[in-house]
Design an enzyme around this catalytic site. Structure first.
Site, PDB file in Angstrom:
ATOM      1  N   ARG A  35       0.614  -1.273   0.073  1.00 59.61           N
ATOM      2  CA  ARG A  35      -0.025  -0.234   0.121  1.00 59.61           C
ATOM      3  C   ARG A  35       0.931   1.315  -0.122  1.00 59.61           C
ATOM      4  NH1 ARG A  35      -4.917  -2.023   3.729  1.00 59.61           N
ATOM      5  NH2 ARG A  35      -6.493  -2.517   2.029  1.00 59.61           N
ATOM      6  N   GLY A 354     -12.744  -8.522  -1.820  1.00 62.42           N
ATOM      7  CA  GLY A 354     -12.818  -8.804  -1.331  1.00 62.42           C
ATOM      8  C   GLY A 354     -11.576 -10.006  -0.502  1.00 62.42           C
ATOM      9  N   GLY A 377     -13.373  -4.241   0.299  1.00 64.67           N
ATOM     10  CA  GLY A 377     -14.889  -3.749   0.344  1.00 64.67           C
ATOM     11  C   GLY A 377     -14.960  -2.791  -1.080  1.00 64.67           C
TER      12      GLY A 377
END
Ligand code: AMP
Length: 396
Positions: A35, A354, A377
């Site tokens: 990330r 998911g 999500g």
């Protein structure tokens, strides 16, 4: 759609919402830097233009209270190493001290704010809190796809205070582009592969994508609800009896819309939910009592492969079998390999939503598909056809 390239950040302060919600080990070391790496191009664009970057993120779920273990100070040196700039850190995300630190930033400098969720106002989407955050930048950049489905202060509400001075970061723009390709602009035939455990968690996605795809592959535990609904014997396989009428309705809708649905014809059945259980390949509608289907069978995988290789746009959400157990991972691997082959021949492939990404990473497919979504999500809600508040706030 405004992106980073619509702005020149020279002498500007960019307030960037990033998603640095990274996993930490017991010694508070970052165990997966994906990330942070994903946000790097956005931060570099601001710096290279001659601007400064104020980074804001959440980490974990501190529930509105200070929690030392969830302080973003633990990741500051990692962020510095990855982006190649000595990132400064300040132990709050709003208030006078923070405003002074921001005012002192010079072009090329980067400041990381403390965990937004130490303030309850963040997840409550509090307008006063968002206004305080808004004081920390000239231009607001949202690059946090993972939280774009939340109307939180830093992801959505803050954007109101930047009329004409807000844009998507590079990562969020890529996510939007990938979703658009699958849902609207992708070359035909468009294929969606849906796996995973339960039909109940995928209903809205299935109903939404029936209007967008030419082919639908159903795999994983969902298979058995469809098979039993059509009169098959599924033994002890996972099955949601109460969803059988819905499964039939989905098949009917698909037929009306001209969508070809591909369901397994054979499965690898086991006599226990265990990697070392006895196994046998059986027809999907003749699974004996005491046995459960835990992966797709060889004939099914041949069928799936041929559908995948014909497709030009492919969405993959959810594993084909219980991939966490080595003996039931073959179906998921075979589908991944076929998607890789189709991608090499020019198809666009998106994996996401998911836990799909976990399977993809476990088998090293992340570089073999066109795009792997960073938001579980948020991607699921996009596939359900919802407009994400974080995206709407930039467009509005
Ligand atoms: P989901 O979060 O709905 O995408 O589901 C992912 C989970 O589905 C994974 O943990 C898989 O182990 C599980 N799964 C896939 N196929 C089956 C199956 N045939 N029986 C039980 N669980 C399955």
């Amino acid at each position: 759609m405004k992106t980073l390239n619509d702005f020149n950040f020279e002498n500007k302060k960019a307030l960037i919402r990033v998603d640095f919600n990274v996993p930490l080990d017991g010694d508070l070391n970052v165990t997966d830097t994906n990330r942070i790496e994903a946000a790097k191009p956005t931060i570099l664009k601001v710096i290279e233009d001659g601007g400064s970057a104020v980074l804001m993120s959440h980490l974990g779920r501190p529930d509105g209270k200070r929690n030392e273990k969830l302080s973003l100070k633990h990741i500051c040196s990692k962020v510095s190493g990855i982006i190649g700039v000595d990132v400064k850190f300040i132990e709050d995300c709003v208030g006078e001290k923070v405003e002074s630190a921001v005012a002192a930033l010079r072009p090329g400098e980067v400041l990381l704010l403390e965990n937004l969720r130490f303030h309850k106002a963040e997840t409550e989407g509090d307008k006063g809190f968002a206004k305080q955050l808004a004081k920390l930048g000239d231009i607001y950049v949202n690059d946090a796809f993972g939280t774009a489905h939340r109307a939180h202060a830093s992801t959505t509400i803050v954007a109101e205070f930047f009329p004409g001075q807000k844009c998507f970061g590079g990562l969020l723009a890529k996510e939007i582009d990938a979703i658009e390709k699958v849902m609207r602009t992708g070359e035909k035939p468009v294929l969606a592969i849906l796996g995973g455990a339960k039909v109940s968690s995928k209903i809205t996605i299935i109903e939404n994508i029936l209007d967008k795809v030419d082919h639908l592959i159903i795999g994983g535990g969902m298979t058995y609800t469809f098979v039993k609904a059509q009169g098959g014997q599924v033994g002890d396989s996972i099955c949601e009896d109460d969803k059988m009428p819905l499964a039939l309705d989905i098949l009917k809708q698909a037929k009306e819309k001209g969508v070809k649905v591909h369901i397994p014809v054979d499965v690898l059945a086991a006599n226990d939910f265990d990697n070392n259980a006895d196994t046998q390949v059986v027809d999907v509608d003749k699974i004996p009592e005491g046995w459960q289907g835990l992966d797709a069978g060889p004939r099914t995988l041949e069928n799936f492969k041929s559908v995948i290789l014909q497709s030009k746009t492919i969405l993959w959400n959810g594993p084909i079998g219980v991939f966490e157990m080595e003996n039931f991972a073959k179906g998921t691997i075979a589908v991944g390999n076929a998607i890789n082959e189709a991608t090499q021949s020019g198809a666009f492939s998106l994996v996401g939503g998911g836990d799909s990404v976990a399977a993809v990473k476990q088998f090293g497919f992340e570089n073999k598909v066109s795009y792997v979504s960073t938001g579980g999500g948020a991607m699921l809600e996009s596939l359900e056809g919802k407009t994400l508040p974080g995206i709407a706030a930039i467009l509005g």
